[in-house]
Design a protein around this motif. Structure first.
Motif, PDB file in Angstrom:
ATOM      1  N   ALA A   1       1.751   9.176  -1.483  1.00 34.36           N
ATOM      2  CA  ALA A   1       2.693   8.354  -2.238  1.00 34.36           C
ATOM      3  C   ALA A   1       4.105   8.824  -1.965  1.00 34.36           C
ATOM      4  O   ALA A   1       4.333   9.973  -1.569  1.00 34.36           O
ATOM      5  N   SER A   2       5.060   7.916  -2.170  1.00 29.88           N
ATOM      6  CA  SER A   2       6.469   8.296  -2.074  1.00 29.88           C
ATOM      7  C   SER A   2       7.214   7.698  -3.257  1.00 29.88           C
ATOM      8  O   SER A   2       6.755   6.725  -3.865  1.00 29.88           O
ATOM      9  N   SER A   3       8.349   8.290  -3.594  1.00 31.60           N
ATOM     10  CA  SER A   3       9.134   7.768  -4.714  1.00 31.60           C
ATOM     11  C   SER A   3      10.588   8.173  -4.573  1.00 31.60           C
ATOM     12  O   SER A   3      10.933   9.151  -3.910  1.00 31.60           O
ATOM     13  N   LEU A   4      11.428   7.364  -5.244  1.00 34.74           N
ATOM     14  CA  LEU A   4      12.852   7.687  -5.366  1.00 34.74           C
ATOM     15  C   LEU A   4      13.118   8.223  -6.767  1.00 34.74           C
ATOM     16  O   LEU A   4      13.898   9.143  -6.956  1.00 34.74           O
ATOM     17  N   SER A   5      12.428   7.651  -7.733  1.00 34.07           N
ATOM     18  CA  SER A   5      12.543   8.104  -9.120  1.00 34.07           C
ATOM     19  C   SER A   5      11.148   8.251  -9.692  1.00 34.07           C
ATOM     20  O   SER A   5      10.291   8.880  -9.089  1.00 34.07           O
ATOM     21  N   GLU A   6      10.902   7.645 -10.870  1.00 28.68           N
ATOM     22  CA  GLU A   6       9.594   7.880 -11.511  1.00 28.68           C
ATOM     23  C   GLU A   6       8.462   7.093 -10.878  1.00 28.68           C
ATOM     24  O   GLU A   6       7.319   7.540 -10.875  1.00 28.68           O
ATOM     25  N   THR A   7       8.733   5.919 -10.358  1.00 29.82           N
ATOM     26  CA  THR A   7       7.654   5.074  -9.860  1.00 29.82           C
ATOM     27  C   THR A   7       7.240   5.503  -8.463  1.00 29.82           C
ATOM     28  O   THR A   7       8.060   5.559  -7.545  1.00 29.82           O
ATOM     29  N   GLN A   8       5.949   5.783  -8.305  1.00 25.63           N
ATOM     30  CA  GLN A   8       5.431   6.185  -6.999  1.00 25.63           C
ATOM     31  C   GLN A   8       4.754   4.991  -6.326  1.00 25.63           C
ATOM     32  O   GLN A   8       4.096   4.188  -6.979  1.00 25.63           O
ATOM     33  N   TYR A   9       4.915   4.929  -5.018  1.00 24.39           N
ATOM     34  CA  TYR A   9       4.320   3.868  -4.208  1.00 24.39           C
ATOM     35  C   TYR A   9       3.295   4.500  -3.293  1.00 24.39           C
ATOM     36  O   TYR A   9       3.597   5.461  -2.587  1.00 24.39           O
ATOM     37  N   PHE A  10       2.099   3.919  -3.302  1.00 29.28           N
ATOM     38  CA  PHE A  10       0.983   4.544  -2.626  1.00 29.28           C
ATOM     39  C   PHE A  10       0.646   3.872  -1.298  1.00 29.28           C
ATOM     40  O   PHE A  10       0.837   2.669  -1.120  1.00 29.28           O
ATOM     41  N   GLY A  11       0.119   4.669  -0.396  1.00 32.92           N
ATOM     42  CA  GLY A  11      -0.476   4.147   0.828  1.00 32.92           C
ATOM     43  C   GLY A  11      -1.874   3.645   0.543  1.00 32.92           C
ATOM     44  O   GLY A  11      -2.378   3.757  -0.580  1.00 32.92           O
ATOM     45  N   PRO A  12      -2.561   3.112   1.564  1.00 28.19           N
ATOM     46  CA  PRO A  12      -3.885   2.515   1.362  1.00 28.19           C
ATOM     47  C   PRO A  12      -4.997   3.537   1.185  1.00 28.19           C
ATOM     48  O   PRO A  12      -6.103   3.180   0.780  1.00 28.19           O
ATOM     49  N   GLY A  13      -4.718   4.787   1.499  1.00 31.42           N
ATOM     50  CA  GLY A  13      -5.739   5.822   1.337  1.00 31.42           C
ATOM     51  C   GLY A  13      -6.506   6.106   2.618  1.00 31.42           C
ATOM     52  O   GLY A  13      -6.644   5.238   3.492  1.00 31.42           O
ATOM     53  N   THR A  14      -6.996   7.328   2.719  1.00 31.78           N
ATOM     54  CA  THR A  14      -7.894   7.733   3.811  1.00 31.78           C
ATOM     55  C   THR A  14      -9.163   8.260   3.179  1.00 31.78           C
ATOM     56  O   THR A  14      -9.124   9.205   2.389  1.00 31.78           O
ATOM     57  N   ARG A  15     -10.272   7.620   3.530  1.00 34.05           N
ATOM     58  CA  ARG A  15     -11.550   8.111   3.015  1.00 34.05           C
ATOM     59  C   ARG A  15     -12.098   9.109   4.027  1.00 34.05           C
ATOM     60  O   ARG A  15     -12.427   8.735   5.151  1.00 34.05           O
ATOM     61  N   LEU A  16     -12.171  10.356   3.627  1.00 33.31           N
ATOM     62  CA  LEU A  16     -12.626  11.438   4.509  1.00 33.31           C
ATOM     63  C   LEU A  16     -14.023  11.874   4.129  1.00 33.31           C
ATOM     64  O   LEU A  16     -14.314  12.153   2.965  1.00 33.31           O
TER      65      LEU A  16
END
Lengths: 110, 111
Positions: free
Chosen positions: A92-107
């Protein structure tokens, strides 16, 4: 529109292998995070970074390391994969409180 | 030590009715709360948030209520639609600190 991408959607590795999970964001966000998601446990923070070359341990850093050489890229490294690291990994990445997520990697570690 | 708890792992609701998802937290320093929605094989997407200075925030069919004294928040979805079926995560953060997530509640909206 924020975009967070992860290098692989699915990955199968063997016990003892070194595993690299890559994450890239295109919004010039300062903050980046790595989580793992397991049933009944929600999202648990592994490592995070508030700036280039900076890293902080989250709640479950054991067995993992990270690298942030460039602002847009945050890599998660499993030094020697073990079966208990089989999981869904979310960046995830964020500038402030809200985080934005990638689609995920299932390992899956065999 | 789980600071954010979602005690219901699953919830089933009829289409058109209200869905209420609950979340409790223990850390009184939390001052910002969020709900994320997650479909299978996708990352969580931000749904709605609320600051501790408010007790309600509304966005279309979604409303989040915050009860600071009870350290409790809830997400109301009305009317519920089949496309709302997903796992919902509650999250909380304190100033300058990282975020903590609940274990998630799987919502199923039946047609």
């Amino acid at each position: 529109d924020v975009k967070v991408t992860q290098s692989s959607r699915y990955l199968v590795k063997r016990t003892g292998e070194k595993v690299f999970l890559e994450c890239v964001q295109d919004m010039d966000h300062e903050n980046m995070f790595w989580y793992r998601q397991d049933p009944g446990l929600g999202l648990r923070l592994i490592y995070f970074s508030y700036d280039v070359k900076m890293k902080e341990k989250g709640d479950i850093p054991e067995g993992y390391s990270v690298s942030r050489e460039k602002k847009e890229r945050f890599s998660l490294i499993l030094e020697s994969a073990s079966t208990n690291q089989t999981s869904m990994y979310l960046c995830a990445s964020s500038l402030s409180e809200t985080q934005y997520f990638g689609p995920g990697t299932r390992l899956l570690v065999l | 030590d789980q600071q954010v708890k979602q005690n219901s792992p699953s919830l089933s609701v009829q289409e058109g009715r209200i869905s209420i998802l609950n979340c409790d937290y223990t850390n009184s320093m939390f001052d910002y709360f969020l709900w994320y929605k997650k479909y299978p094989a996708e990352g969580p997407t931000f749904l709605i948030s609320i600051s501790s200075i408010k007790d309600k925030n509304e966005d279309g069919r979604f409303t989040v209520f915050l009860n600071k004294s009870a350290k409790h928040l809830s997400l109301h979805i009305v009317p519920s639609q089949p496309g709302d079926s997903a796992v919902y995560f509650c999250a909380a953060s304190a100033r300058d600190n990282d975020m903590r997530f609940g274990a998630g509640t799987r919502l199923t909206v039946k047609p």
